[in-house]
Design a protein around this motif. Sequence first.
Motif, mmCIF file in Angstrom:
data_model
loop_
_atom_site.group_PDB
_atom_site.id
_atom_site.type_symbol
_atom_site.label_atom_id
_atom_site.label_comp_id
_atom_site.label_asym_id
_atom_site.label_seq_id
_atom_site.Cartn_x
_atom_site.Cartn_y
_atom_site.Cartn_z
ATOM 1 N N ARG A 128 -4.236 -3.813 0.080
ATOM 2 C CA ARG A 128 -2.968 -3.118 0.290
ATOM 3 C C ARG A 128 -1.787 -3.474 -0.402
ATOM 4 O O ARG A 128 -1.034 -4.282 -0.176
ATOM 5 N N THR A 157 -5.120 0.724 -3.537
ATOM 6 C CA THR A 157 -6.106 0.818 -2.320
ATOM 7 C C THR A 157 -7.339 1.693 -2.393
ATOM 8 O O THR A 157 -8.472 1.101 -2.183
ATOM 9 N N SER A 210 -8.686 -3.058 2.201
ATOM 10 C CA SER A 210 -8.081 -4.465 2.433
ATOM 11 C C SER A 210 -7.067 -4.724 1.199
ATOM 12 O O SER A 210 -6.132 -5.793 1.411
ATOM 13 N N SER A 269 -0.446 3.449 -5.527
ATOM 14 C CA SER A 269 -1.486 2.395 -4.685
ATOM 15 C C SER A 269 -2.770 2.109 -5.368
ATOM 16 O O SER A 269 -3.467 2.856 -5.992
ATOM 17 N N GLY A 300 0.679 -1.133 0.119
ATOM 18 C CA GLY A 300 -0.065 0.008 -0.046
ATOM 19 C C GLY A 300 0.703 1.155 0.050
ATOM 20 O O GLY A 300 1.856 1.200 -0.029
#
Length: 492
Positions: free
Chosen positions: A326, A318, A324, A316, A181
């Motif tokens: 990550r 995310t 979740s 990222s 992440g």
Amino acid sequence: MHERSSVAELAEALRSGLNRYSIGGKLPSSRALVEHYRVSPVTVSRALAQLAAEGLVVTRPGAGVFRARPRTAPAAAADTSWQEVALSAEGGGEIVPRSVDASGVMACLAAPATGVIGLNSGYLHPSVQPERAMAAALARAGRRPGAWSRPPMEGLPELRDWFAREIGGAVAAADVLITAGGQSALTTALRALAPPGAPILVESPTYPGLLAIARASGCRPVPVPVDAEGVRPELLAAAFEATGARVFVCQPLFQNPTGAVLAPGRRAEVLRIARAAGAFVVEDDYARALGHDDSGPLPPPLAAQDPDGVVVHVRSLTKATSPSLRVGALAARGPVVDRLRAIQVVDSFFVARPLQEAALELVGAPAWPRHLRAVAAELRHRRDVLAGVLRRELPQLELPHLPSGGYQLWLRTGGGDDSAFAEAALRAGVAVAPGRPYFCAEPPGPYVRLSFAGVSGAEELVEAVRRLRAGLGGGLEGGLGAGLEGGLGQDA
């Protein structure tokens, strides 16, 4: 009924009825529970798992579920008061205190209490997340050969290549490290680039998680103000000269919390100033997948326009998927890659291979671009609804900039105190983020951040503003300051 509510209700029903069974006695089968309580098998499985986690039942594969033996009384509380001295004592060469204020981060991560509308979340509501696509990707990933074997330390080659293509420019797969992440990537970058005690230039205001990372690393964040066009180059140059800093962390696209996009004329200037200072620019490109459908073409990452290895890029998955999932990336060029890799390996070895495989399956599926288009349309709709109802119901709140991406509005309260605003809002049933944690020095005024990502839909945004108006006294002629004084004296 919502699945989560069903699980909680079934778990409570089973918990209250455990006394009917002797210690070691067998509970009814899952099928019997499904028929008796008229719930799904998944709900039964999750409720039993919750009781097992509480130590109330024991699951024996192939045999069933049995009432567990009660746990022994807890031992007397240990005396940990000695830690107060150990954690506060500073070493002789230590410049920056080791204590870290993570309250700004925790405020964004905390789940709102029942009945409270959360305008403080930094993640998409489950209804906007690609849950089906993620579940399918995870299932396919689990069937991949070697899905549970150890991955390369740098990450799966195919996933590194995907991130490199997304970043563009001269960035290649060999320049990319897969991280757990964006927060983990930022932590690795700052630990690799700045020694304890060193100054780190940051945008002001900026993401509280970044300030927490800097202070936890023993570094000293130094603010550089931003305006509607991003960081101000003349102040950035002055900050480099005054501090001797070798790192500047920025969010050029949909900056958190202001939503600003670094203006075209400033992009090359920022890179030139950093290069002249012999410094790195850590580009946190957290919102690349959160552009609204009226944003127009997005500017490329700074890393794609960097020929000299000045930029360390953070990306990222995310924010556009689930808290979740990550999985993120660090991209850099030159000798710094080896240092980044070394720090990451020491901290976490590598990102779990099943998660990397699932991410690869997700971004390669036809559902991925459809999901991004849906998010772009939904975020724009929510932004317009929230901004419109705020202008109508709480005109005392100033919105200096309407963002074309991201998930938040950054508002000046026009008077009063941002903490008092947040406290009064919470009493009215709305969780907001006060602006103070977004500044590493004195703020120029009271601000609050309202996120429109974590609610169920536009209707909840309208209800949240209705509650704010009632709880903050928004209709008073005396302005928001007077409204706060009235609202703080009332129970919402």
